[in-house]
Scaffold this motif. Structure first.
Motif, mmCIF file in Angstrom:
data_model
loop_
_atom_site.group_PDB
_atom_site.id
_atom_site.type_symbol
_atom_site.label_atom_id
_atom_site.label_comp_id
_atom_site.label_asym_id
_atom_site.label_seq_id
_atom_site.Cartn_x
_atom_site.Cartn_y
_atom_site.Cartn_z
ATOM 1 N N PHE A 35 0.834 -1.203 0.000
ATOM 2 C CA PHE A 35 0.000 0.000 0.000
ATOM 3 C C PHE A 35 0.867 1.250 0.000
ATOM 4 O O PHE A 35 0.595 2.210 -0.737
ATOM 5 C CB PHE A 35 -0.910 -0.003 1.232
ATOM 6 C CG PHE A 35 -1.751 1.230 1.371
ATOM 7 C CD1 PHE A 35 -2.994 1.311 0.746
ATOM 8 C CD2 PHE A 35 -1.317 2.321 2.122
ATOM 9 C CE1 PHE A 35 -3.771 2.461 0.857
ATOM 10 C CE2 PHE A 35 -2.086 3.461 2.242
ATOM 11 C CZ PHE A 35 -3.316 3.534 1.611
ATOM 12 N N ALA A 36 1.913 1.234 0.806
ATOM 13 C CA ALA A 36 2.786 2.405 0.927
ATOM 14 C C ALA A 36 3.843 2.460 -0.168
ATOM 15 O O ALA A 36 4.514 3.484 -0.319
ATOM 16 C CB ALA A 36 3.466 2.403 2.297
ATOM 17 N N GLY A 37 3.991 1.361 -0.928
ATOM 18 C CA GLY A 37 5.064 1.296 -1.902
ATOM 19 C C GLY A 37 4.615 1.165 -3.340
ATOM 20 O O GLY A 37 3.974 2.054 -3.892
ATOM 21 N N ASP A 94 -2.477 -9.878 -1.053
ATOM 22 C CA ASP A 94 -1.966 -9.279 0.184
ATOM 23 C C ASP A 94 -2.519 -7.870 0.364
ATOM 24 O O ASP A 94 -2.952 -7.492 1.462
ATOM 25 C CB ASP A 94 -0.438 -9.216 0.156
ATOM 26 C CG ASP A 94 0.217 -10.590 0.159
ATOM 27 O OD1 ASP A 94 -0.449 -11.570 0.549
ATOM 28 O OD2 ASP A 94 1.391 -10.672 -0.248
ATOM 29 N N LEU A 95 -2.511 -7.097 -0.705
ATOM 30 C CA LEU A 95 -3.025 -5.725 -0.644
ATOM 31 C C LEU A 95 -4.513 -5.728 -0.314
ATOM 32 O O LEU A 95 -4.971 -4.954 0.536
ATOM 33 C CB LEU A 95 -2.777 -5.025 -1.979
ATOM 34 C CG LEU A 95 -3.293 -3.596 -2.098
ATOM 35 C CD1 LEU A 95 -2.629 -2.672 -1.080
ATOM 36 C CD2 LEU A 95 -3.072 -3.068 -3.519
ATOM 37 N N SER A 124 -0.974 4.834 -1.726
ATOM 38 C CA SER A 124 -0.802 5.891 -0.728
ATOM 39 C C SER A 124 -0.634 7.277 -1.345
ATOM 40 O O SER A 124 -0.658 8.275 -0.630
ATOM 41 C CB SER A 124 0.399 5.574 0.175
ATOM 42 O OG SER A 124 1.596 5.504 -0.577
ATOM 43 N N ARG A 125 -0.475 7.339 -2.650
ATOM 44 C CA ARG A 125 -0.374 8.652 -3.294
ATOM 45 C C ARG A 125 -1.689 9.417 -3.198
ATOM 46 O O ARG A 125 -1.699 10.648 -3.184
ATOM 47 C CB ARG A 125 0.021 8.496 -4.766
ATOM 48 C CG ARG A 125 1.428 7.973 -4.990
ATOM 49 C CD ARG A 125 1.750 7.895 -6.468
ATOM 50 N NE ARG A 125 1.659 9.209 -7.099
ATOM 51 C CZ ARG A 125 1.760 9.406 -8.404
ATOM 52 N NH1 ARG A 125 1.922 8.370 -9.212
ATOM 53 N NH2 ARG A 125 1.679 10.613 -8.909
ATOM 54 N N GLY A 161 -2.518 6.056 9.159
ATOM 55 C CA GLY A 161 -1.426 7.017 9.278
ATOM 56 C C GLY A 161 -0.487 7.101 8.095
ATOM 57 O O GLY A 161 0.495 7.848 8.128
ATOM 58 N N THR A 162 -0.768 6.352 7.027
ATOM 59 C CA THR A 162 0.086 6.359 5.847
ATOM 60 C C THR A 162 -0.698 6.877 4.648
ATOM 61 O O THR A 162 -1.849 6.500 4.441
ATOM 62 C CB THR A 162 0.594 4.941 5.530
ATOM 63 O OG1 THR A 162 1.360 4.459 6.631
ATOM 64 C CG2 THR A 162 1.472 4.934 4.278
ATOM 65 N N GLY A 163 -0.062 7.742 3.840
ATOM 66 C CA GLY A 163 -0.675 8.201 2.604
ATOM 67 C C GLY A 163 -1.260 9.599 2.678
ATOM 68 O O GLY A 163 -1.077 10.331 3.645
#
Length: 208
Positions: A73-75, A191-192, A80-81, A87-89
């Motif tokens: 998600f963060a990568g 996984d996502l 996350s954009r 708390g991420t994105g």
């Protein structure tokens, strides 16, 4: 030589499209202007070699690992954009926790694969062309008789008078591009998806 085919990002996400997308990412990474999607060169070659199958039926049959999904998600998934979770994105696009609570696993996956299929009115991308030729594109967040406010992709808000708008163009396509799962393997996509479902606190684990 690698053939550059950016429009091979397909909502059908078939293996031949994935192969072409992999070639495109490799090509973008070796061009002088550098990578467009921040992909390591090696990952493009790996995708070409694996020809990953990320059809919905394949993804839904796999057991996802939410912790790996959080990393994706963060990568590389680029979620996350435009989306924020735990708390991420960046909170530009729809609330994915709310979406995961609203839809079952299959429907949520379909929304990811075909983002333009159903677009909530508040997330329709709009372009305002002003009388001075200035343009703003984003989501309309407020309207009144005297002021309109639009939030752009940088989360900046632009408030103007309705009389200043010469033209308003509403896109029929989602602001979320097609094919964002194409760089992932079926397992990574599972996984996502599991991370999105588990973060919402609903749903049962995918079948083993």
């Amino acid at each position: 030589a690698y053939e550059i085919r950016p429009r091979d990002w397909s909502s059908d996400v078939c293996s031949s499209d994935l192969y072409a997308v992999g070639k495109w990412h490799v090509a973008k990474n070796i061009l002088p202007d550098g990578p467009k999607h921040n992909w390591p060169l090696q990952r493009g070659f790996e995708l070409i070699a694996r020809r990953a199958d990320v059809r919905p039926e394949t993804i839904l049959a796999l057991r996802g690992e939410p912790e790996r999904g959080r990393e994706l998600f963060a990568g590389v998934s680029q979620c996350s954009r435009c989306h924020a979770m735990q708390g991420t994105g960046r909170a530009y696009g729809p609330d994915l926790v709310a979406a995961a609570r609203k839809y079952d696993r299959r429907t949520l996956l379909d929304q990811i694969l075909q983002p333009s299929k159903i677009i909530a009115p508040e997330y329709k991308s709009v372009t305002w062309v002003l009388r001075d030729e200035t343009e703003f594109t984003g989501f309309v967040v407020r309207r009144s008789a005297t002021e309109w406010t639009l939030r752009d992709e940088n989360l900046a808000e632009h408030t103007i008078k309705p009389s200043a708008v010469r033209e308003q163009i509403e896109s029929q396509a989602s602001a979320m591009p097609d094919g964002l799962l194409a760089p992932l393997t079926a397992q990574e996509a599972a996984d996502l998806l599991e991370y999105l479902v588990s973060a919402s606190g609903t749903g049962s684990p995918a079948k083993p």
